[in-house]
Design a protein around this motif. Sequence first.
Motif, short mmCIF file in Angstrom:
data_model
loop_
_atom_site.label_atom_id
_atom_site.label_comp_id
_atom_site.label_asym_id
_atom_site.label_seq_id
_atom_site.Cartn_x
_atom_site.Cartn_y
_atom_site.Cartn_z
N GLY A 1 5.41 40.20 80.94
CA GLY A 1 4.92 40.09 82.29
C GLY A 1 5.99 40.31 83.33
O GLY A 1 7.20 40.35 83.04
N ILE A 2 5.53 40.42 84.56
CA ILE A 2 6.41 40.59 85.71
C ILE A 2 6.26 39.41 86.66
O ILE A 2 7.24 38.85 87.14
CB ILE A 2 6.10 41.92 86.45
N GLU A 3 5.02 39.01 86.89
CA GLU A 3 4.75 37.93 87.85
C GLU A 3 4.87 36.54 87.22
O GLU A 3 5.21 35.58 87.91
CB GLU A 3 3.35 38.11 88.43
N HIS A 4 4.57 36.43 85.93
CA HIS A 4 4.58 35.13 85.27
C HIS A 4 5.64 35.08 84.17
O HIS A 4 6.03 36.11 83.63
CB HIS A 4 3.20 34.83 84.64
N ASN A 5 6.08 33.88 83.84
CA ASN A 5 7.01 33.72 82.72
C ASN A 5 6.34 34.20 81.45
O ASN A 5 5.16 33.95 81.21
CB ASN A 5 7.42 32.26 82.58
N ALA A 6 7.11 34.88 80.62
CA ALA A 6 6.54 35.47 79.41
C ALA A 6 7.63 35.61 78.36
O ALA A 6 8.82 35.46 78.64
CB ALA A 6 5.95 36.85 79.74
N SER A 7 7.21 35.89 77.12
CA SER A 7 8.18 36.11 76.04
C SER A 7 9.13 37.25 76.41
O SER A 7 10.33 37.20 76.12
CB SER A 7 7.46 36.46 74.74
N TYR A 8 8.56 38.30 77.02
CA TYR A 8 9.35 39.42 77.52
C TYR A 8 9.10 39.49 79.03
O TYR A 8 8.05 39.93 79.47
CB TYR A 8 8.94 40.73 76.84
N LYS A 9 10.06 39.02 79.80
CA LYS A 9 9.90 38.87 81.24
C LYS A 9 10.76 39.90 81.96
O LYS A 9 11.96 40.03 81.67
CB LYS A 9 10.33 37.45 81.65
N LEU A 10 10.14 40.64 82.90
CA LEU A 10 10.91 41.56 83.72
C LEU A 10 11.50 40.79 84.88
O LEU A 10 10.80 40.40 85.81
CB LEU A 10 10.01 42.70 84.22
N MET A 11 12.80 40.54 84.81
CA MET A 11 13.47 39.70 85.81
C MET A 11 13.69 40.42 87.13
O MET A 11 13.62 39.82 88.21
CB MET A 11 14.83 39.24 85.27
N ALA A 12 13.99 41.71 87.05
CA ALA A 12 14.25 42.50 88.26
C ALA A 12 13.92 43.95 87.94
O ALA A 12 13.94 44.36 86.78
CB ALA A 12 15.71 42.37 88.67
N TYR A 13 13.59 44.72 88.98
CA TYR A 13 13.28 46.13 88.75
C TYR A 13 13.53 46.93 90.01
O TYR A 13 13.62 46.39 91.12
CB TYR A 13 11.82 46.30 88.30
N SER A 14 13.64 48.25 89.83
CA SER A 14 13.77 49.18 90.94
C SER A 14 12.89 50.39 90.64
O SER A 14 12.79 50.83 89.49
CB SER A 14 15.22 49.64 91.08
N LEU A 15 12.26 50.92 91.70
CA LEU A 15 11.40 52.09 91.53
C LEU A 15 11.96 53.30 92.29
O LEU A 15 11.25 54.25 92.56
CB LEU A 15 9.98 51.77 92.02
N ASN A 16 13.24 53.24 92.62
CA ASN A 16 13.87 54.37 93.30
C ASN A 16 14.17 55.47 92.30
O ASN A 16 14.83 55.25 91.29
CB ASN A 16 15.19 53.93 93.96
N ASN A 17 13.66 56.68 92.60
CA ASN A 17 13.91 57.83 91.71
C ASN A 17 13.56 57.49 90.27
O ASN A 17 14.40 57.55 89.37
CB ASN A 17 15.37 58.29 91.80
N ALA A 18 12.34 57.12 90.01
CA ALA A 18 11.80 56.69 88.71
C ALA A 18 11.89 55.17 88.63
O ALA A 18 11.56 54.48 89.58
CB ALA A 18 12.50 57.38 87.55
#
Length: 433
Positions: A209-226
Amino acid sequence: MKIELPSQSYKYVSENSSECDAQTAFVLTAQNKKYLEDAKSRNAHSIINVKEIAPHFGIGEIKIVGITGTNGKTTTASAIYSFLLDLGYKVAMQGTRGFFMNDEIIEGKSLTTPSVLNTYKHIYQAVDAGCEFFIMEVSSHAIAQARIEGLEFELKILTNITQDHLDYHKTIGEYIATKNSFFQDECKKLINKDEPKSSFTVKNTFTYGIEHNASYKLMAYSLNNASSGIIQHFKEIVPFTSSLHGFFNLYNLMAAIGAVDLLVDDGLEKIVEVVEGFAGVSGRMEQVSEEPNVIVDFAHTPDGMQQVLNALKEKELLVVFGAGGDRDKTKRALMGRVAASLAKKVYVTSDNPRTEDPQSIVDDILEGIEDKSIVSVELNRRKAIEMALSEQKADEVVVILGKGDETYQIIYDEKFPFDDREVVREILKSKNK
């Protein structure tokens, strides 16, 4: 389709009763049981339950991964397939794009999930080729019709649940229940934690997940140039980069990275090294032309359209789309509303009208659009694309939705050659002469 099975009292098996004879056993499935008497009348060698023949096809000799969800199945399956290949494993994949094995295409496009015996045949081919994994898309139709009967899954994955296929499932509640029924066993599962409509047996469940805590959590991300991101899995924290565009593709990448981590012992650090090598799926956010900027995508549901258009929301968008005939009518107005809310100009046209009147499909779409001043209607899809390209200004993006990498248009029961991408290239080439 008859399949020859050596070293048996019968020579062939078939799930089609009309193919049965003294040498051919009838494979009884949940889907074809109404044809049992017909098979007997044709003197079928014998009647065999599909689960009984599973061992003959090597069903227990390969790790099967099933992916279901309204959107993202194809990209997630393709990413898992790509990652595993790049990590050095032998892999097969079955889905909307066809049947692939060890980086080669074996069969072209068919149903998202073929008949039971077709899937068994593909698994047999994969086992024979030394594949360790069999990645497959699982449609809601296949779940409801038991087209995955007899399969033992190593891992089941849920991408998301939004509206689709209500022509078949009748209500959104039935559709949601069908998707969730895939996750009611104790098989290992990987669930999108941010999907509120998901329901599953907790045992052996991992989440991403991205919004909720999860086994595999996306802590931070960027969408610049992909896109790029940082994943946390318990105490492991690893970064990744990808050439894929769009917030929705972060979910597809998270599902694929988490799945591969659950399938092999290579470790997250090694897995994320191969993420950048996955270039995406043909017809999914595919940039056909850079100048002028033209993008083609398969999105054909309200949610799918919203995800694609949101990924491009920094641009002014000219959107060309229609809706399929003889399919869920209730989503058409919703698709119109989504397009009108995110586009500068909307060109409503035909998709695959099948046996429906194209104008009536367009009328359903227009019901969802309040401001008709931003809408042009052109039933001829080629002319609609040409209109959008002729009106496009330098800083605008033409987005053509609904068909992606399909190479045909279905009118009545005939398929006519039509590829949005090729049409764009032809129009632009003629403009530049």
